[in-house]
Design a protein around this motif. Structure first.
Motif, PDB file in Angstrom:
ATOM      1  N   UNK A 117       0.822  -1.211   0.000  1.00 31.86           N
ATOM      2  CA  UNK A 117       0.000   0.000   0.000  1.00 31.86           C
ATOM      3  C   UNK A 117       0.858   1.264   0.000  1.00 31.86           C
ATOM      4  N   UNK A 118       2.004   1.210   0.668  1.00 30.37           N
ATOM      5  CA  UNK A 118       2.906   2.368   0.661  1.00 30.37           C
ATOM      6  C   UNK A 118       3.365   2.648  -0.770  1.00 30.37           C
ATOM      7  N   UNK A 119       3.678   1.617  -1.504  1.00 27.07           N
ATOM      8  CA  UNK A 119       4.117   1.772  -2.893  1.00 27.07           C
ATOM      9  C   UNK A 119       2.982   2.308  -3.774  1.00 27.07           C
ATOM     10  N   UNK A 120       1.790   1.746  -3.609  1.00 26.35           N
ATOM     11  CA  UNK A 120       0.630   2.202  -4.382  1.00 26.35           C
ATOM     12  C   UNK A 120       0.367   3.675  -4.092  1.00 26.35           C
ATOM     13  N   UNK A 121       0.358   4.034  -2.815  1.00 27.96           N
ATOM     14  CA  UNK A 121       0.103   5.424  -2.421  1.00 27.96           C
ATOM     15  C   UNK A 121       1.186   6.356  -2.962  1.00 27.96           C
ATOM     16  N   UNK A 122       2.440   5.947  -2.839  1.00 29.76           N
ATOM     17  CA  UNK A 122       3.546   6.777  -3.317  1.00 29.76           C
ATOM     18  C   UNK A 122       3.452   7.061  -4.800  1.00 29.76           C
ATOM     19  N   UNK A 123       3.053   6.055  -5.584  1.00 37.35           N
ATOM     20  CA  UNK A 123       2.902   6.245  -7.035  1.00 37.35           C
ATOM     21  C   UNK A 123       1.823   7.268  -7.352  1.00 37.35           C
ATOM     22  N   UNK A 124       0.849   7.421  -6.446  1.00 38.76           N
ATOM     23  CA  UNK A 124      -0.251   8.367  -6.649  1.00 38.76           C
ATOM     24  C   UNK A 124      -0.026   9.675  -5.898  1.00 38.76           C
TER      25      UNK A 124
ATOM     26  N   UNK B 174      -0.525  -2.540   8.541  1.00 34.86           N
ATOM     27  CA  UNK B 174       0.649  -1.713   8.275  1.00 34.86           C
ATOM     28  C   UNK B 174       0.763  -1.563   6.759  1.00 34.86           C
ATOM     29  N   UNK B 175       0.706  -0.329   6.282  1.00 39.40           N
ATOM     30  CA  UNK B 175       0.714  -0.082   4.839  1.00 39.40           C
ATOM     31  C   UNK B 175       2.012  -0.531   4.183  1.00 39.40           C
ATOM     32  N   UNK B 176       3.098  -0.588   4.952  1.00 35.52           N
ATOM     33  CA  UNK B 176       4.371  -1.028   4.369  1.00 35.52           C
ATOM     34  C   UNK B 176       4.396  -2.540   4.156  1.00 35.52           C
ATOM     35  N   UNK B 177       3.526  -3.257   4.846  1.00 36.09           N
ATOM     36  CA  UNK B 177       3.480  -4.712   4.749  1.00 36.09           C
ATOM     37  C   UNK B 177       2.244  -5.221   4.022  1.00 36.09           C
ATOM     38  N   UNK B 178       1.125  -4.510   4.115  1.00 34.60           N
ATOM     39  CA  UNK B 178      -0.133  -4.934   3.500  1.00 34.60           C
ATOM     40  C   UNK B 178      -0.015  -4.868   1.982  1.00 34.60           C
TER      41      UNK B 178
END
Length: 113
Positions: A21-28, A76-80
């Motif tokens: 989720x951290x990666x998805x959010x960062x891309x957006x 945890x968004x870094x793990x989910x």
């Protein structure tokens, strides 16, 4: 490819299955606070799963998060990790941001009087 919707902004982003989720959010360009670089050590990136589903918790996430929190939808968004299914997650507002917003609102109300 599933879609992740981030609240409170309501922005929806396509996500590959297995993408954090951290990666998805960062891309957006959506900010999820974190300090540990995705190692689940700071626990700052907690999000609430409002609907849909994510991949099951990782071993690290199971070790760091209380079972009760996981049952209530906290992750945890870094793990989910995203799945092929859509989901909606809420990024809790930071305490500092809410304190500043309340102070600004009080000041605005005082200036109107």
């Amino acid at each position: 490819m599933g879609k992740v919707t981030f609240l409170p902004g309501g922005k929806s982003v396509k996500a590959r299955a297995g993408q954090s989720l951290v990666s998805v959010a960062g891309n957006a360009r959506i900010v999820i606070p974190q300090r540990c670089g995705g190692h689940a050590s700071c626990l700052m990136c907690r999000v609430i799963v409002e609907s849909g589903e994510l991949a099951p918790p990782t071993v690290l996430e199971l070790r760091k998060m209380p079972e009760q929190d996981l049952q209530q939808g906290l992750r945890l968004a870094c793990q989910a990790k995203a799945t092929e299914n859509d989901c909606t997650v809420r990024i809790p507002e930071s305490r500092l941001k809410s304190v500043v917003a309340a102070a600004l609102e009080r000041q605005r109300l005082e200036n109107e009087e």
